[in-house]
Design an enzyme around this catalytic site. Structure first.
Site, PDB file in Angstrom:
ATOM      1  N   HIS A   1       0.851  -1.184   0.000  1.00  0.00           N
ATOM      2  CA  HIS A   1       0.000   0.000   0.000  1.00  0.00           C
ATOM      3  C   HIS A   1       0.883   1.229   0.000  1.00  0.00           C
ATOM      4  O   HIS A   1       1.942   1.221   0.630  1.00  0.00           O
ATOM      5  CB  HIS A   1      -0.911   0.017   1.243  1.00  0.00           C
ATOM      6  CG  HIS A   1      -2.063   0.941   1.084  1.00  0.00           C
ATOM      7  ND1 HIS A   1      -1.983   2.277   1.368  1.00  0.00           N
ATOM      8  CD2 HIS A   1      -3.310   0.716   0.613  1.00  0.00           C
ATOM      9  CE1 HIS A   1      -3.142   2.835   1.099  1.00  0.00           C
ATOM     10  NE2 HIS A   1      -3.967   1.924   0.634  1.00  0.00           N
ATOM     11  N   ASP A  53      -7.968  -5.556   0.295  1.00  0.00           N
ATOM     12  CA  ASP A  53      -8.513  -6.402  -0.754  1.00  0.00           C
ATOM     13  C   ASP A  53      -8.001  -7.827  -0.714  1.00  0.00           C
ATOM     14  O   ASP A  53      -8.409  -8.658  -1.528  1.00  0.00           O
ATOM     15  CB  ASP A  53      -8.252  -5.765  -2.122  1.00  0.00           C
ATOM     16  CG  ASP A  53      -9.143  -4.562  -2.288  1.00  0.00           C
ATOM     17  OD1 ASP A  53     -10.275  -4.611  -1.780  1.00  0.00           O
ATOM     18  OD2 ASP A  53      -8.710  -3.568  -2.873  1.00  0.00           O
TER      19      ASP A  53
HETATM   20  N1  ACO Z   1       4.388  -7.657  -4.715  1.00  0.00           N
HETATM   21  C1  ACO Z   1       5.753  -7.640  -4.877  1.00  0.00           C
HETATM   22  N2  ACO Z   1       6.503  -6.528  -4.771  1.00  0.00           N
HETATM   23  C2  ACO Z   1       5.867  -5.379  -4.493  1.00  0.00           C
HETATM   24  C3  ACO Z   1       4.465  -5.320  -4.299  1.00  0.00           C
HETATM   25  C4  ACO Z   1       3.735  -6.513  -4.423  1.00  0.00           C
HETATM   26  N3  ACO Z   1       2.400  -6.508  -4.263  1.00  0.00           N
HETATM   27  N4  ACO Z   1       4.100  -4.047  -4.042  1.00  0.00           N
HETATM   28  C5  ACO Z   1       5.222  -3.324  -4.058  1.00  0.00           C
HETATM   29  N5  ACO Z   1       6.301  -4.125  -4.334  1.00  0.00           N
HETATM   30  C6  ACO Z   1       7.705  -3.709  -4.371  1.00  0.00           C
HETATM   31  C7  ACO Z   1       8.008  -2.974  -5.677  1.00  0.00           C
HETATM   32  O1  ACO Z   1       8.498  -3.841  -6.671  1.00  0.00           O
HETATM   33  C8  ACO Z   1       9.058  -1.985  -5.206  1.00  0.00           C
HETATM   34  O2  ACO Z   1      10.297  -2.673  -5.139  1.00  0.00           O
HETATM   35  P1  ACO Z   1      11.686  -1.866  -5.421  1.00  0.00           P
HETATM   36  O3  ACO Z   1      11.764  -0.799  -4.387  1.00  0.00           O
HETATM   37  O4  ACO Z   1      12.735  -2.920  -5.280  1.00  0.00           O
HETATM   38  O5  ACO Z   1      11.546  -1.311  -6.811  1.00  0.00           O
HETATM   39  C9  ACO Z   1       8.653  -1.643  -3.774  1.00  0.00           C
HETATM   40  O6  ACO Z   1       7.905  -2.765  -3.327  1.00  0.00           O
HETATM   41  C10 ACO Z   1       7.785  -0.379  -3.671  1.00  0.00           C
HETATM   42  O7  ACO Z   1       6.716  -0.524  -4.582  1.00  0.00           O
HETATM   43  P2  ACO Z   1       6.044   0.708  -5.343  1.00  0.00           P
HETATM   44  O8  ACO Z   1       5.292   0.189  -6.525  1.00  0.00           O
HETATM   45  O9  ACO Z   1       7.081   1.766  -5.594  1.00  0.00           O
HETATM   46  O10 ACO Z   1       5.054   1.234  -4.219  1.00  0.00           O
HETATM   47  P3  ACO Z   1       3.795   2.129  -4.445  1.00  0.00           P
HETATM   48  O11 ACO Z   1       3.522   2.803  -3.157  1.00  0.00           O
HETATM   49  O12 ACO Z   1       3.968   3.001  -5.650  1.00  0.00           O
HETATM   50  O13 ACO Z   1       2.626   1.087  -4.824  1.00  0.00           O
HETATM   51  C11 ACO Z   1       0.818  -0.412  -4.665  1.00  0.00           C
HETATM   52  C12 ACO Z   1       1.642   0.676  -3.955  1.00  0.00           C
HETATM   53  C13 ACO Z   1       0.358   0.100  -6.058  1.00  0.00           C
HETATM   54  C14 ACO Z   1      -0.435  -0.724  -3.853  1.00  0.00           C
HETATM   55  C15 ACO Z   1       1.696  -1.681  -4.832  1.00  0.00           C
HETATM   56  O14 ACO Z   1       2.092  -2.167  -3.570  1.00  0.00           O
HETATM   57  C16 ACO Z   1       0.992  -2.789  -5.631  1.00  0.00           C
HETATM   58  O15 ACO Z   1       1.037  -2.774  -6.873  1.00  0.00           O
HETATM   59  N6  ACO Z   1       0.299  -3.755  -4.926  1.00  0.00           N
HETATM   60  C17 ACO Z   1      -0.443  -4.789  -5.583  1.00  0.00           C
HETATM   61  C18 ACO Z   1      -1.794  -4.244  -6.038  1.00  0.00           C
HETATM   62  C19 ACO Z   1      -2.761  -4.013  -4.886  1.00  0.00           C
HETATM   63  O16 ACO Z   1      -2.969  -4.863  -4.034  1.00  0.00           O
HETATM   64  N7  ACO Z   1      -3.389  -2.828  -4.906  1.00  0.00           N
HETATM   65  C20 ACO Z   1      -4.420  -2.468  -3.913  1.00  0.00           C
HETATM   66  C21 ACO Z   1      -4.023  -1.255  -3.159  1.00  0.00           C
HETATM   67  S1  ACO Z   1      -5.169  -0.960  -1.850  1.00  0.00           S
HETATM   68  C22 ACO Z   1      -6.540  -0.340  -2.566  1.00  0.00           C
HETATM   69  O17 ACO Z   1      -6.554   0.283  -3.600  1.00  0.00           O
HETATM   70  C23 ACO Z   1      -7.761  -0.585  -1.849  1.00  0.00           C
END
Ligand code: ACO
Length: 431
Positions: free
Chosen positions: A308, A366
């Site tokens: 998140h 979720d």
């Molecule tokens: N699985 C594996 N790795 C992940 C995940 C994941 N679900 N989420 C983040 N990471 C990693 C990224 O690869 C990144 O790694 P790095 O620093 O080595 O490049 C690091 O964690 C940070 O990730 P970002 O994408 O920069 O974080 P951001 O805050 O932009 O994204 C998000 C947050 C979009 C929710 C992300 O965690 C994600 O895509 N999760 C999966 C989708 C999801 O469950 N979304 C629901 C959100 S809650 C809602 O809307 C109700």
């Protein structure tokens, strides 16, 4: 926003700019950079708005480090445990918990607006049967501005109020009808003697051929899902609604923009993607393979329902949702649900893995909601529409707050330009 009497000093190119610092009632202070371009000739650069407060708000507060979510000051676990969705709607919209009389009046106003203009049926019938219900919702909600002209004037407080009630009231009907259309069953009209969640379940599952009794356990679980998704501060879809509204667009157009943004798998679409992922994993022995993929930088796969932007400890909504999933499956007598087994084991293994711990990746709201919705008999394509129903009140509350903000300006970010500088046009025969 209170002036802290503190300033931040920015020095560059022999310039020194003093920027005021303001404090909210909770959360980090903010540095006011509004004069930066005028005085310094520079922009700030913050793709994804990771360090930017876009507005001044009194609705919802999140402390991502501590796993705190407050609506108008009330913790989400108290609201999910003791309140119900329409009371939370009132709280978000008007700022305080209602008295019994105010609640009754509000519930009756919402209930009396649940029907759709009869002609709107033709919109549904114009879509392909296999259209995603979110596609139908974006279209039908946008089209509401063509039907409810008497509530599109954003400068009239009465029209704003009517539009708000209409959107909250009609969203379950729109989502349920999108579902009914996709399975080729007749539309079921709303019933005013049912509560909000029961009415939605009935519109999804009843058929004219027989009576449909709403299961109170399922209705309570659905109400809790609505409550847990009601608002979440300046997330992507809410910011989309605010940006659309900043131009003076009508409320139905703004909420349609929010629905479009919510659909993406990084946001509201994650609940559908998460359940599909859990099913694809299938059995706990395959979990290590998927965890390895999620950690592989060369593989775009992510663990859906994990991570998140704001919560870096735990998502307080996920805690309630997990309990709710256990309760619903237990009460429905669904034992050893394979998807729940995979979810629990995946959560355990991921939390023990240093990759997820180091990056502060935890299950979000979720991760467990899909298991409940699946147990209720809803297809995965309906998961994000249900999120959209719930979040409508958050979008509207933020929209109303923005319109009453005397500092309202059209949202217009700037950019760091890396394209070509001026070059002369060359006639096609000379290229
Ligand atoms: N699985 C594996 N790795 C992940 C995940 C994941 N679900 N989420 C983040 N990471 C990693 C990224 O690869 C990144 O790694 P790095 O620093 O080595 O490049 C690091 O964690 C940070 O990730 P970002 O994408 O920069 O974080 P951001 O805050 O932009 O994204 C998000 C947050 C979009 C929710 C992300 O965690 C994600 O895509 N999760 C999966 C989708 C999801 O469950 N979304 C629901 C959100 S809650 C809602 O809307 C109700």
């Amino acid at each position: 926003m209170a002036d802290t009497n503190k300033t931040a000093t920015l020095s560059f190119d022999n310039k020194r700019i003093e920027l005021p610092i303001y404090a909210g009632t909770a959360g980090p202070d903010v540095i006011d950079i509004r004069k930066l371009y005028a005085e310094g000739g520079v922009f700030t650069y913050d793709p994804g708005f990771t360090s930017t407060a876009s507005c001044d708000s009194t609705i919802t507060f999140i402390d991502g480090e501590e796993g705190v979510l407050l609506h108008r000051g009330y913790p989400i676990d108290q609201l999910a445990g003791k309140s119900h969705y329409l009371e939370v709607c009132y709280l978000l919209l008007y700022g305080d918990l209602p008295t019994a009389e105010q609640l009754e009046d509000f519930e009756s106003r919402v209930t009396q607006h649940t029907m759709l203009h009869e002609q709107m049926q033709y919109f549904f019938r114009g879509f392909r049967r296999d259209a995603h219900p979110m596609a139908v919702m974006v279209g039908v909600v946008g089209a509401m501005s063509a039907f409810y002209h008497d509530s599109t004037d954003i400068n009239d407080p009465w029209q704003r109020e009517v539009a708000s009630i209409r959107l909250i009231a009609k969203m379950p009907t729109i989502a349920a009808w999108a579902y009914k259309y996709s399975i080729g069953q007749p539309f079921v009209y709303p019933r005013n003697d049912l509560d909000y969640a029961s009415n939605f379940l009935r519109m999804c599952f009843a058929v004219p051929a027989e009576e449909y009794e709403v299961n109170p356990i399922l209705s309570r679980a659905m109400d809790r899902i609505f409550t847990l998704h009601a608002d979440h501060e300046q997330n992507a879809s809410t910011s989309t609604v605010r940006l659309a509204s900043s131009s003076g667009a009508n409320p139905f157009a703004c909420i349609a923009a929010g629905i479009a943004c919510l659909w993406g798998p990084a946001h509201g679409g994650a609940n559908q993607a998460c359940l599909e992922m859990l099913r694809e994993i299938g059995t706990p022995d395959r979990i290590p393979e998927f965890i390895a993929r999620a950690k592989d930088k060369n593989d775009p796969f992510r663990l859906m329902g994990f991570g998140h932007r704001v919560y870096k400890n735990f998502d307080p909504r996920a805690t309630v949702m997990k309990q709710s999933a256990d309760e619903v499956l237990d009460l429905l007598g669904i034992e050893n649900n394979p998807t729940l087994q995979v979810a629990k084991e995946l959560e355990k293994q991921a939390l023990e893995d240093p990759y997820f711990a180091d990056k502060k990746l935890f299950p979000n709201v979720d991760f467990y909601s899909g298991i409940i919705l699946d147990a209720m008999g809803l297809p995965t394509s309906m998961f994000t529409p249900i999120f959209a129903i719930a979040r409508t009140v958050g979008w509207i509350s933020q929209w109303k707050e923005q319109l009453s903000d005397p500092q309202l300006k059209i949202g217009r970010p700037r950019q760091l330009y890396h394209g070509e500088t001026t070059r002369d046009y060359i006639d096609v025969e000379n290229r």
